[in-house]
Scaffold this motif. Structure first.
Motif, PDB file in Angstrom:
ATOM      1  N   PRO A   1       0.822  -1.305   0.113  1.00  0.00           N
ATOM      2  CA  PRO A   1      -0.093   0.052  -0.190  1.00  0.00           C
ATOM      3  C   PRO A   1       0.772   1.136   0.020  1.00  0.00           C
ATOM      4  N   GLU A   2       1.951   1.307   0.786  1.00  0.00           N
ATOM      5  CA  GLU A   2       2.859   2.387   0.870  1.00  0.00           C
ATOM      6  C   GLU A   2       3.368   2.964  -0.483  1.00  0.00           C
ATOM      7  N   GLU A   3       3.794   1.816  -1.159  1.00  0.00           N
ATOM      8  CA  GLU A   3       4.408   1.857  -2.482  1.00  0.00           C
ATOM      9  C   GLU A   3       3.388   2.722  -3.396  1.00  0.00           C
ATOM     10  N   LEU A   4       2.148   2.027  -3.692  1.00  0.00           N
ATOM     11  CA  LEU A   4       1.129   2.571  -4.489  1.00  0.00           C
ATOM     12  C   LEU A   4       0.763   3.849  -4.164  1.00  0.00           C
ATOM     13  N   ALA A   5       0.834   4.311  -2.801  1.00  0.00           N
ATOM     14  CA  ALA A   5       0.169   5.507  -2.592  1.00  0.00           C
ATOM     15  C   ALA A   5       1.462   6.662  -3.021  1.00  0.00           C
ATOM     16  N   SER A   6       2.654   6.129  -2.477  1.00  0.00           N
ATOM     17  CA  SER A   6       3.847   7.279  -2.713  1.00  0.00           C
ATOM     18  C   SER A   6       4.107   7.525  -4.092  1.00  0.00           C
ATOM     19  N   ARG A   7       3.693   6.524  -5.028  1.00  0.00           N
ATOM     20  CA  ARG A   7       3.877   6.980  -6.649  1.00  0.00           C
ATOM     21  C   ARG A   7       2.497   7.177  -7.303  1.00  0.00           C
ATOM     22  N   LYS A   8       1.756   7.583  -6.177  1.00  0.00           N
ATOM     23  CA  LYS A   8       0.376   7.923  -6.769  1.00  0.00           C
ATOM     24  C   LYS A   8      -0.506   7.142  -7.768  1.00  0.00           C
ATOM     25  N   ALA A   9      -0.252   5.917  -7.707  1.00  0.00           N
ATOM     26  CA  ALA A   9      -0.921   4.736  -8.569  1.00  0.00           C
ATOM     27  C   ALA A   9      -2.354   4.774  -8.063  1.00  0.00           C
ATOM     28  N   VAL A  10      -2.756   5.081  -6.789  1.00  0.00           N
ATOM     29  CA  VAL A  10      -4.057   5.233  -6.411  1.00  0.00           C
ATOM     30  C   VAL A  10      -4.517   6.522  -5.944  1.00  0.00           C
ATOM     31  N   ASP A  11      -5.880   6.941  -6.008  1.00  0.00           N
ATOM     32  CA  ASP A  11      -6.205   8.014  -5.705  1.00  0.00           C
ATOM     33  C   ASP A  11      -6.480   8.089  -3.939  1.00  0.00           C
ATOM     34  N   ALA A  12      -6.925   6.747  -3.647  1.00  0.00           N
ATOM     35  CA  ALA A  12      -7.365   6.396  -2.213  1.00  0.00           C
ATOM     36  C   ALA A  12      -7.093   5.243  -1.920  1.00  0.00           C
ATOM     37  N   VAL A  13      -6.883   5.104  -0.427  1.00  0.00           N
ATOM     38  CA  VAL A  13      -6.591   3.875   0.229  1.00  0.00           C
ATOM     39  C   VAL A  13      -7.908   3.671   1.094  1.00  0.00           C
ATOM     40  N   PHE A  14      -8.787   2.532   0.941  1.00  0.00           N
ATOM     41  CA  PHE A  14      -9.643   2.334   1.883  1.00  0.00           C
ATOM     42  C   PHE A  14      -9.165   1.108   2.687  1.00  0.00           C
ATOM     43  N   HIS A  15      -8.951   1.085   3.995  1.00  0.00           N
ATOM     44  CA  HIS A  15      -8.482   0.227   4.928  1.00  0.00           C
ATOM     45  C   HIS A  15      -9.079  -0.014   6.287  1.00  0.00           C
ATOM     46  N   GLY A  16      -8.986  -1.150   6.865  1.00  0.00           N
ATOM     47  CA  GLY A  16      -9.691  -1.185   8.379  1.00  0.00           C
ATOM     48  C   GLY A  16      -8.293  -1.558   9.267  1.00  0.00           C
ATOM     49  N   HIS A  17      -8.602  -2.630  10.029  1.00  0.00           N
ATOM     50  CA  HIS A  17      -7.393  -2.963  10.866  1.00  0.00           C
ATOM     51  C   HIS A  17      -7.173  -2.460  12.203  1.00  0.00           C
ATOM     52  N   THR A  18      -7.281  -1.088  12.265  1.00  0.00           N
ATOM     53  CA  THR A  18      -7.020  -0.278  13.491  1.00  0.00           C
ATOM     54  C   THR A  18      -8.299  -0.100  14.307  1.00  0.00           C
ATOM     55  N   HIS A  19      -9.489  -0.240  13.658  1.00  0.00           N
ATOM     56  CA  HIS A  19     -10.831  -0.239  14.420  1.00  0.00           C
ATOM     57  C   HIS A  19     -10.877   1.211  14.591  1.00  0.00           C
ATOM     58  N   ILE A  20      -9.972   2.113  14.314  1.00  0.00           N
ATOM     59  CA  ILE A  20     -10.092   3.689  14.489  1.00  0.00           C
ATOM     60  C   ILE A  20     -10.764   4.435  13.285  1.00  0.00           C
ATOM     61  N   PRO A  21     -11.798   4.998  13.397  1.00  0.00           N
ATOM     62  CA  PRO A  21     -12.425   5.928  12.066  1.00  0.00           C
ATOM     63  C   PRO A  21     -11.274   6.784  11.527  1.00  0.00           C
ATOM     64  N   ARG A  22     -10.975   6.943  10.295  1.00  0.00           N
ATOM     65  CA  ARG A  22     -10.027   7.681   9.671  1.00  0.00           C
ATOM     66  C   ARG A  22     -10.550   8.313   8.252  1.00  0.00           C
TER      67      ARG A  22
END
Length: 177
Positions: free
Chosen positions: A99-120
């Protein structure tokens, strides 16, 4: 396009059923489940809603090379990574995109994720990060059960993270690509 995003249902099917009642009112085009008990989507699918899901990093299927752990989809004009974690994890398979690589090179506009249970809901270096929180009766991190509603029109994405119990909005923002 309207999308409802959930994560970390952890087998709490009574809360999944409460969500289904909300889905009947919202009538989303798609429901996304971001892991930890991804099979909890069965009642949602049985209720007639289109579902895309990815497994959580501790689900047994996460180790199966035939199961896609992370996927990039196009929602309207937005490229969105669906992943349980917002960064690489020790349980990742070698074929899993980072995910960090896709985001850093702007291959995606958004990252939808869970795991932390904390809304973001925030933009980091031009990439939108959305975590819908969790659907559990109680959580050690202190957050109530929440889900996200995302509306996409052209280059605008409006997202809200809502409390499951009363639909109160905890986070809300509009992003433009």
């Amino acid at each position: 396009m309207k999308v409802v995003v959930v994560s970390d249902t952890h087998g709490e099917l009574d809360l999944v059923n409460l969500l289904i009642n909300k889905l009947r009112k919202e009538q989303p085009d798609l429901v996304i489940h971001l892991g930890d008990n991804s099979p909890d989507t069965k009642p949602i699918e049985d209720a007639g809603f289109k579902v895309i899901k990815v497994p959580g990093v501790f689900e047994e299927v996460y180790k199966d090379v035939k199961v896609i752990n992370r996927v990039v989809i196009k929602l309207g004009s937005w490229y969105v990574l669906l992943t349980h974690t917002p960064e690489s994890h020790k349980n990742d398979l070698p074929i899993d995109p980072k995910p960090e690589e896709l985001a850093s090179r702007k291959a995606v506009d958004a990252v939808f994720h869970g795991h932390t249970h904390i809304p973001r809901l925030e933009e980091v270096n031009g990439v939108l990060y959305l975590n819908p929180g969790h659907l559990k009766k109680s959580d050690k991190k202190g957050w109530p059960a929440t889900y996200a509603v995302v509306n996409i029109e052209g280059n605008k994405l409006r997202a809200e993270v809502r409390r499951l119990v009363d639909d109160g909005v905890l986070l809300s923002n509009t992003f433009t690509r």
